[in-house]
Each structure stands twice: as C-alpha cells, then as structure tokens.
Design a protein around this motif. Structure first.
Motif, short mmCIF file in Angstrom:
data_model
loop_
_atom_site.label_atom_id
_atom_site.label_comp_id
_atom_site.label_asym_id
_atom_site.label_seq_id
_atom_site.Cartn_x
_atom_site.Cartn_y
_atom_site.Cartn_z
N ILE A 1 1.01 -1.34 -0.06
CA ILE A 1 0.04 -0.02 -0.06
C ILE A 1 0.82 1.40 0.05
CG2 ILE A 1 -1.76 1.18 1.39
CD1 ILE A 1 -2.56 -1.64 2.70
N TYR A 2 0.49 2.17 -0.91
CA TYR A 2 1.09 3.41 -1.13
C TYR A 2 0.20 4.38 -0.49
CZ TYR A 2 4.77 0.36 -3.37
OH TYR A 2 5.91 -0.61 -3.51
N ILE A 3 0.73 5.34 0.35
CA ILE A 3 -0.31 6.48 0.48
C ILE A 3 0.22 7.99 -0.08
CG2 ILE A 3 -0.68 8.08 2.63
CD1 ILE A 3 -0.66 5.71 4.45
N GLU A 4 -0.75 8.29 -0.58
CA GLU A 4 -0.88 9.69 -1.32
C GLU A 4 -1.95 10.50 -0.55
OE1 GLU A 4 -1.66 13.08 -2.56
OE2 GLU A 4 -3.23 11.64 -3.58
N ILE B 1 3.98 9.09 -7.51
CA ILE B 1 4.26 7.89 -6.83
C ILE B 1 4.62 6.63 -7.65
CG2 ILE B 1 3.39 5.83 -5.35
CD1 ILE B 1 1.93 8.21 -3.72
N MET B 2 3.75 6.74 -8.83
CA MET B 2 4.12 5.58 -9.81
C MET B 2 5.58 5.67 -10.58
SD MET B 2 0.48 5.21 -11.89
CE MET B 2 1.14 4.18 -13.11
N ARG B 3 5.67 6.97 -10.76
CA ARG B 3 7.22 7.23 -11.21
C ARG B 3 8.29 6.82 -10.50
NH1 ARG B 3 7.60 12.86 -12.45
NH2 ARG B 3 5.91 12.59 -13.52
N GLU B 4 8.27 7.12 -8.91
CA GLU B 4 9.09 7.01 -7.94
C GLU B 4 9.34 5.53 -7.94
OE1 GLU B 4 8.02 8.33 -4.41
OE2 GLU B 4 7.63 10.32 -5.08
N HIS B 5 8.27 4.65 -8.10
CA HIS B 5 8.61 3.07 -7.95
C HIS B 5 8.65 2.30 -9.02
CE1 HIS B 5 8.18 3.71 -3.65
NE2 HIS B 5 7.26 4.52 -3.99
#
Length: 194
Positions: free
Chosen positions: A110-113, A129-133
């Motif tokens: 789970i990634y929080i925005e 977030i998608m780009r970072e990961h």
C-alpha cells in the motif's frame, strides 16, 4: 405574439438542456458499466468522504473493488489517494490504508498519497508515486459515475490506465446526485480543457 415567442424560447432552451444532459450523461453511464480493468503495476483508489475515521459507503465500495483486483492478481500494489478534509479526523488515504490492512492487504503493498483534494490532484500525485517506484500502468478504481472523468484526466496527465468501476451505493437519491454532479464536472472539463 410575445407569449408565443416566450413559449418557443422555453421549448428551445429545454431541448438544448435535454440534449446536453443526454450527450454528457450517456457516455458517463456507458463507461461506468462497460469499462474493464487491464492488469497493471498499481491500483489507484481515488478518495471519497469519510464518516469519522471510517470510509463512507461509496469509499468502501471502491476499496472492496481494489481488494478484489489485488486478490485476483491484477496488480501488486495499491495507491490510496486523498487528503484530510476539514470535517475529517484523518486523511482519506490513512483511513483507506487501515481498511485495506484490516481486510488482509499487506502493508508493504500500500502506497499513501495524502496531499490531494480533487480528482486531478489524486491522479497527478499518484502519477508521481508511480514514477518513483517504476510503475508504468495503473488501474483506476472509483465508483461507476466517476470512472469516465477519471480516465479522461488520467489520459490528459499521460498516465497509462484502465478503469475498474466500483458499484454505486444502493440509494437512488445518492446515485442520481452523483451522476448529476459528474455530468456537471464532465461538462466543465470539456468546456475548459480546449
């Protein structure tokens, strides 16, 4: 004579309103019922109102759809997106994370925005977030009335995405209100994005 002109003008304006509503609402309804998810790297769950620190009915329906997609192997990660509203005790993203963990989704998936206050910000911040990961393709989860606008905004932001519409609440008034709201938002998006 003046009365006849007023009646014709009223009929004409009513016809314009009806045509506009039909032209805007039919695609919203169609996309909300016909869109199917494509496997990707991340499931983006768009925020919605909380009741205290718990997801509202509409948000629970979105989260349950994300759980279904995750458990079916559509994507290995879930991005929960939504800030803390003025009448909310925690951020929508934090409440969504708690709900998902209670339902058995691993915390590390789970990634929080938690900085966004509208759909555009949800998607823009989730894209970061998608780009970072290294996530390349998303599945956007929202209720059926909201999926079309979400996909249009994702396309404008350059997010490769499919949609997975969650059901609407089992409440005719709330459903009609949501579709009317989305019709107005979609009309605004069409008019001001040119």
């Amino acid at each position: 004579m003046k009365l006849l002109i007023n009646q014709k003008l009223r009929r004409f304006l009513l016809m314009v309103v009806v045509i506009t509503v039909v032209a805007v609402e039919i695609p919203i309804i169609a996309v909300g019922h016909l869109t199917k998810p494509v496997p990707g790297d991340a499931i983006i769950v768009l925020g919605a109102k909380l009741i205290g620190d718990e997801p509202s009915t509409m948000l629970r329906l979105r989260l349950d759809e994300a759980i279904h997609l995750y458990s079916q192997g559509y994507a290995p990660a879930i991005i929960v997106s939504g800030a803390q509203g003025q009448d909310e005790s925690i951020s929508e993203a934090a409440a969504m994370r708690h709900y998902l963990i209670k339902k058995g989704i691993p915390d590390n998936s789970i990634y929080i925005e938690d900085k966004s206050y509208n759909t555009y910000q949800n998607l823009l911040n989730s894209k970061n977030i998608m780009r970072e990961h290294g996530f390349r393709q998303a599945i956007i989860v929202s209720n059926a009335s909201h999926i079309r606008r979400s996909l249009v905004l994702a396309q404008q932001l350059g997010i490769e995405a499919s949609g997975s519409p969650a059901p609407m609440a089992d409440n005719a008034y709330l459903t009609a209100k949501q579709y009317a709201r989305e019709g107005a938002a979609m009309l605004s998006l069409i008019m001001f994005s040119r």
